[in-house]
Design a protein around this motif. Structure first.
Motif, PDB file in Angstrom:
ATOM      1  N   LEU A 162      50.089   8.365   9.337  1.00 42.61           N
ATOM      2  CA  LEU A 162      49.612   9.448  10.191  1.00 42.61           C
ATOM      3  C   LEU A 162      48.628  10.299   9.400  1.00 42.61           C
ATOM      4  N   LYS A 163      47.361  10.208   9.774  1.00 43.31           N
ATOM      5  CA  LYS A 163      46.324  10.931   9.035  1.00 43.31           C
ATOM      6  C   LYS A 163      46.217  12.380   9.503  1.00 43.31           C
ATOM      7  N   ARG A 164      46.228  12.586  10.830  1.00 39.79           N
ATOM      8  CA  ARG A 164      46.065  13.935  11.380  1.00 39.79           C
ATOM      9  C   ARG A 164      46.934  14.078  12.622  1.00 39.79           C
ATOM     10  N   HIS A 165      47.354  15.304  12.868  1.00 39.05           N
ATOM     11  CA  HIS A 165      48.028  15.600  14.128  1.00 39.05           C
ATOM     12  C   HIS A 165      47.845  17.079  14.438  1.00 39.05           C
ATOM     13  N   GLY A 166      47.902  17.405  15.709  1.00 41.90           N
ATOM     14  CA  GLY A 166      47.735  18.799  16.115  1.00 41.90           C
ATOM     15  C   GLY A 166      47.963  18.959  17.603  1.00 41.90           C
ATOM     16  N   PHE A 167      48.048  20.208  18.025  1.00 43.05           N
ATOM     17  CA  PHE A 167      48.292  20.513  19.425  1.00 43.05           C
ATOM     18  C   PHE A 167      47.014  21.002  20.109  1.00 43.05           C
ATOM     19  N   TYR A 168      46.924  20.746  21.388  1.00 42.09           N
ATOM     20  CA  TYR A 168      45.918  21.419  22.212  1.00 42.09           C
ATOM     21  C   TYR A 168      46.499  21.616  23.604  1.00 42.09           C
ATOM     22  N   ARG A 169      45.877  22.488  24.361  1.00 38.84           N
ATOM     23  CA  ARG A 169      46.385  22.791  25.697  1.00 38.84           C
ATOM     24  C   ARG A 169      45.216  22.963  26.663  1.00 38.84           C
ATOM     25  N   TYR A 170      45.534  22.793  27.933  1.00 42.14           N
ATOM     26  CA  TYR A 170      44.560  23.048  28.989  1.00 42.14           C
ATOM     27  C   TYR A 170      45.314  23.475  30.238  1.00 42.14           C
ATOM     28  N   VAL A 171      44.590  24.020  31.198  1.00 40.27           N
ATOM     29  CA  VAL A 171      45.182  24.476  32.451  1.00 40.27           C
ATOM     30  C   VAL A 171      44.800  23.483  33.530  1.00 40.27           C
ATOM     31  N   ASN A 172      45.792  22.934  34.223  1.00 42.22           N
ATOM     32  CA  ASN A 172      45.508  21.913  35.233  1.00 42.22           C
ATOM     33  C   ASN A 172      45.156  22.542  36.582  1.00 42.22           C
ATOM     34  N   MET A 173      44.967  21.708  37.597  1.00 39.90           N
ATOM     35  CA  MET A 173      44.512  22.173  38.902  1.00 39.90           C
ATOM     36  C   MET A 173      45.535  23.065  39.598  1.00 39.90           C
ATOM     37  N   PHE A 174      46.790  23.029  39.151  1.00 38.61           N
ATOM     38  CA  PHE A 174      47.827  23.876  39.734  1.00 38.61           C
ATOM     39  C   PHE A 174      48.038  25.154  38.925  1.00 38.61           C
ATOM     40  N   ASN A 175      47.110  25.427  38.007  1.00 38.54           N
ATOM     41  CA  ASN A 175      47.164  26.595  37.134  1.00 38.54           C
ATOM     42  C   ASN A 175      48.389  26.567  36.218  1.00 38.54           C
ATOM     43  N   GLU A 176      48.781  25.358  35.827  1.00 38.51           N
ATOM     44  CA  GLU A 176      49.878  25.170  34.891  1.00 38.51           C
ATOM     45  C   GLU A 176      49.299  24.832  33.511  1.00 38.51           C
ATOM     46  N   THR A 177      49.948  25.338  32.462  1.00 40.01           N
ATOM     47  CA  THR A 177      49.488  25.055  31.102  1.00 40.01           C
ATOM     48  C   THR A 177      50.116  23.759  30.610  1.00 40.01           C
ATOM     49  N   ILE A 178      49.262  22.805  30.261  1.00 44.04           N
ATOM     50  CA  ILE A 178      49.722  21.514  29.760  1.00 44.04           C
ATOM     51  C   ILE A 178      49.463  21.447  28.264  1.00 44.04           C
ATOM     52  N   TYR A 179      50.505  21.133  27.508  1.00 49.59           N
ATOM     53  CA  TYR A 179      50.392  20.995  26.052  1.00 49.59           C
ATOM     54  C   TYR A 179      50.465  19.517  25.667  1.00 49.59           C
ATOM     55  N   LYS A 180      49.648  19.134  24.685  1.00 47.52           N
ATOM     56  CA  LYS A 180      49.666  17.763  24.195  1.00 47.52           C
ATOM     57  C   LYS A 180      49.682  17.749  22.669  1.00 47.52           C
ATOM     58  N   LEU A 181      50.382  16.763  22.137  1.00 43.11           N
ATOM     59  CA  LEU A 181      50.358  16.487  20.707  1.00 43.11           C
ATOM     60  C   LEU A 181      49.429  15.307  20.490  1.00 43.11           C
ATOM     61  N   ASN A 182      48.380  15.525  19.700  1.00 39.22           N
ATOM     62  CA  ASN A 182      47.418  14.471  19.394  1.00 39.22           C
ATOM     63  C   ASN A 182      47.686  13.939  17.994  1.00 39.22           C
ATOM     64  N   MET A 183      47.758  12.608  17.872  1.00 36.08           N
ATOM     65  CA  MET A 183      48.019  11.967  16.584  1.00 36.08           C
ATOM     66  C   MET A 183      46.950  10.925  16.300  1.00 36.08           C
ATOM     67  N   GLU A 184      46.468  10.886  15.070  1.00 36.57           N
ATOM     68  CA  GLU A 184      45.528   9.866  14.622  1.00 36.57           C
ATOM     69  C   GLU A 184      46.181   9.068  13.505  1.00 36.57           C
ATOM     70  N   TRP A 185      46.509   7.814  13.822  1.00 38.46           N
ATOM     71  CA  TRP A 185      47.184   6.935  12.883  1.00 38.46           C
ATOM     72  C   TRP A 185      46.165   5.980  12.273  1.00 38.46           C
ATOM     73  N   PHE A 186      46.007   6.045  10.938  1.00 35.09           N
ATOM     74  CA  PHE A 186      45.049   5.168  10.264  1.00 35.09           C
ATOM     75  C   PHE A 186      45.707   3.832   9.947  1.00 35.09           C
ATOM     76  N   PRO A 187      44.932   2.757  10.083  1.00 37.78           N
ATOM     77  CA  PRO A 187      45.477   1.423   9.790  1.00 37.78           C
ATOM     78  C   PRO A 187      45.725   1.248   8.293  1.00 37.78           C
ATOM     79  N   PRO A 188      46.411   0.182   7.908  1.00 39.04           N
ATOM     80  CA  PRO A 188      46.715  -0.041   6.482  1.00 39.04           C
ATOM     81  C   PRO A 188      45.462  -0.031   5.626  1.00 39.04           C
ATOM     82  N   TYR A 189      45.579   0.555   4.452  1.00 32.70           N
ATOM     83  CA  TYR A 189      44.539   0.576   3.409  1.00 32.70           C
ATOM     84  C   TYR A 189      43.354   1.482   3.738  1.00 32.70           C
ATOM     85  N   GLU A 190      43.380   2.163   4.895  1.00 24.40           N
ATOM     86  CA  GLU A 190      42.306   3.098   5.231  1.00 24.40           C
ATOM     87  C   GLU A 190      42.811   4.513   4.984  1.00 24.40           C
TER      88      GLU A 190
END
Length: 426
Positions: free
Chosen positions: A23-51
């Motif tokens: 796991l090289k990087r991870h973090g949270f971000y959020r946005y407001v959907n069409m129903f005015n609800e706050t959606i949170y997501k965890l974003n992960m960037e997994w690097f392949p072997p040897y990178e």
């Protein structure tokens, strides 16, 4: 590390067979959907072997797994292997790549039911695209699911977009519209638009039908724009005028839309400030900010701009401003002004016409030819090309999907020559 984060990381590693990835990087971000609800997501960037580092210009190396988990639902909403290459030895694999096997996996991951919530829309080798439908009738806004796999049947792309709520929020009824019922409305939807034709190096005046959704019960229409614009916006529709311009030029600042979101905020699904309605006091401050900006950047244009609406987005209030003109044109001036939601100062803007000019799109375009056709005459030419098809549309006033007829036309009429032309050819 937060225990909830670690659990999601471990689950993701196991689900997609990322034992040899790191796991090289991870973090949270959020946005407001069409129903005015706050959606949170965890974003992960997994690097392949040897990178260990991005190869060029911060681009992730081939085989990197970019995975997002919706924290509101706990579901994986996207898993994309860069350049369609995977090193996951025990990842998601479809042994015979049969659609039924893929569908079962989607149902397991999304808790949606095939044939009820989502339907097959397109099928290509190594790829399936699904869309949201109800009783074989499309819906808008619509959910979408796309899955791709490589020649070995290994998953390389998965996107689950949209809440798929039509089944829960549907007002079922029998479709009863037909073209003859709505011809007068269809004629009203025909508008003359100044359309740039870059092949002919001129602006063409074209009569075209403005797409609209007609309610099945005959109570009215839902404009196409109402299904795609910000639904928690504050409509203004006010002319901006001034007596004295400002000689000091506007100096823009770099926008910062990156939010520093803590784990506590993310896992508690704390409402974003963007869900807050814009008060009358804030509206007045934004009006003043827009006026000051226009006095600086467009000092001689008093009364030539209309503030259409305000809406919040990532710590800013977006002010949509449009040129006051009778002529409809793809090139009509439109500005998005970014106002700091705390200081109420304009910090940056996007001018659509300036973008066209910077791209050289407006250079040497000839003026439109003389109009020889009336709107009524154009409608008669378009009549046989009108399309009216059933569709469920989310009505924000009623908070449910209602059955409508989608009135559309893929042809236009050249207002100078009278030629009927496919709009895609202009």
């Amino acid at each position: 590390m937060n225990a909830n984060i670690q659990q999601l990381i471990d689950q993701t590693r196991m689900k997609f067979g990322l034992d040899h990835y790191h796991l090289k990087r991870h973090g949270f971000y959020r946005y407001v959907n069409m129903f005015n609800e706050t959606i949170y997501k965890l974003n992960m960037e997994w690097f392949p072997p040897y990178e260990t580092e991005p190869e060029v210009d911060d681009l992730n190396p081939d085989g990197t797994a970019v995975i997002e988990v919706n924290l509101n639902t706990g579901q994986v909403e996207s898993a994309v292997f860069v350049m369609g290459k995977t090193y996951a030895k025990k990842g998601v694999q479809f042994d015979n790549a049969h659609p039924n096997e893929v569908i079962k996996w989607i149902e397991q991951e999304t808790n949606l039911i095939y044939g009820e919530h989502f339907h097959l829309h397109k099928e290509k080798e190594g790829e399936l695209l699904f869309e949201e439908k109800m009783d074989d009738v499309p819906v808008t806004p619509s959910g979408m699911i796309e899955v791709k796999w490589d020649e070995h049947g290994q998953l390389i792309y998965f996107i689950h977009h949209g809440p798929f709520l039509a089944k829960k929020m549907l007002r079922a009824e029998k479709y009863s519209l037909f073209i003859e019922m709505i011809e007068s409305l269809a004629q009203q939807q025909v508008q003359r638009v100044e359309w740039p034709s870059f092949e002919q190096n001129k602006i063409r005046p074209v009569y075209a039908l403005e797409e609209v959704y007609i309610k099945n019960d005959g109570t009215g229409t839902i404009p196409f724009e109402d299904t795609i614009q910000e639904h928690h916006c504050f409509n203004i529709n006010k002319f901006i005028e001034w007596e004295v311009p400002i000689s000091e030029p506007f100096v823009g600042k770099e926008l910062n839309i990156q939010e520093d979101i803590s784990a506590d905020q993310a896992f508690s699904c704390e409402p974003s400030p963007d869900t807050m309605p814009i008060s009358e006091e804030e509206k007045d401050k934004c009006l003043k900010a827009v006026q000051i900006f226009l006095r600086q950047e467009y000092p001689n244009d008093t009364g030539k701009w209309i503030l259409l609406s305000l809406h919040r987005d990532h710590g800013y209030i977006h002010a949509t401003v449009k040129a006051n003109t009778q002529e409809k044109s793809v090139l009509t001036g439109k500005i998005m002004i970014f106002i700091d939601a705390y200081t109420f100062e304009a910090v940056n803007y996007i001018d659509r016409q300036q973008m066209f000019k910077m791209c050289g799109m407006l250079d040497e375009l000839q003026s439109p030819d003389k109009i020889t056709l009336s709107k009524e005459e154009a409608f008669e030419k378009l009549r046989e090309y009108l399309e009216l098809t059933p569709i469920y549309v989310f009505d924000f006033a009623q908070k449910q999907y209602v059955l409508c007829g989608k009135l559309d036309c893929h042809y236009g009429v050249d207002a100078a020559s009278g030629e009927v032309i496919p709009l895609q050819d202009i």
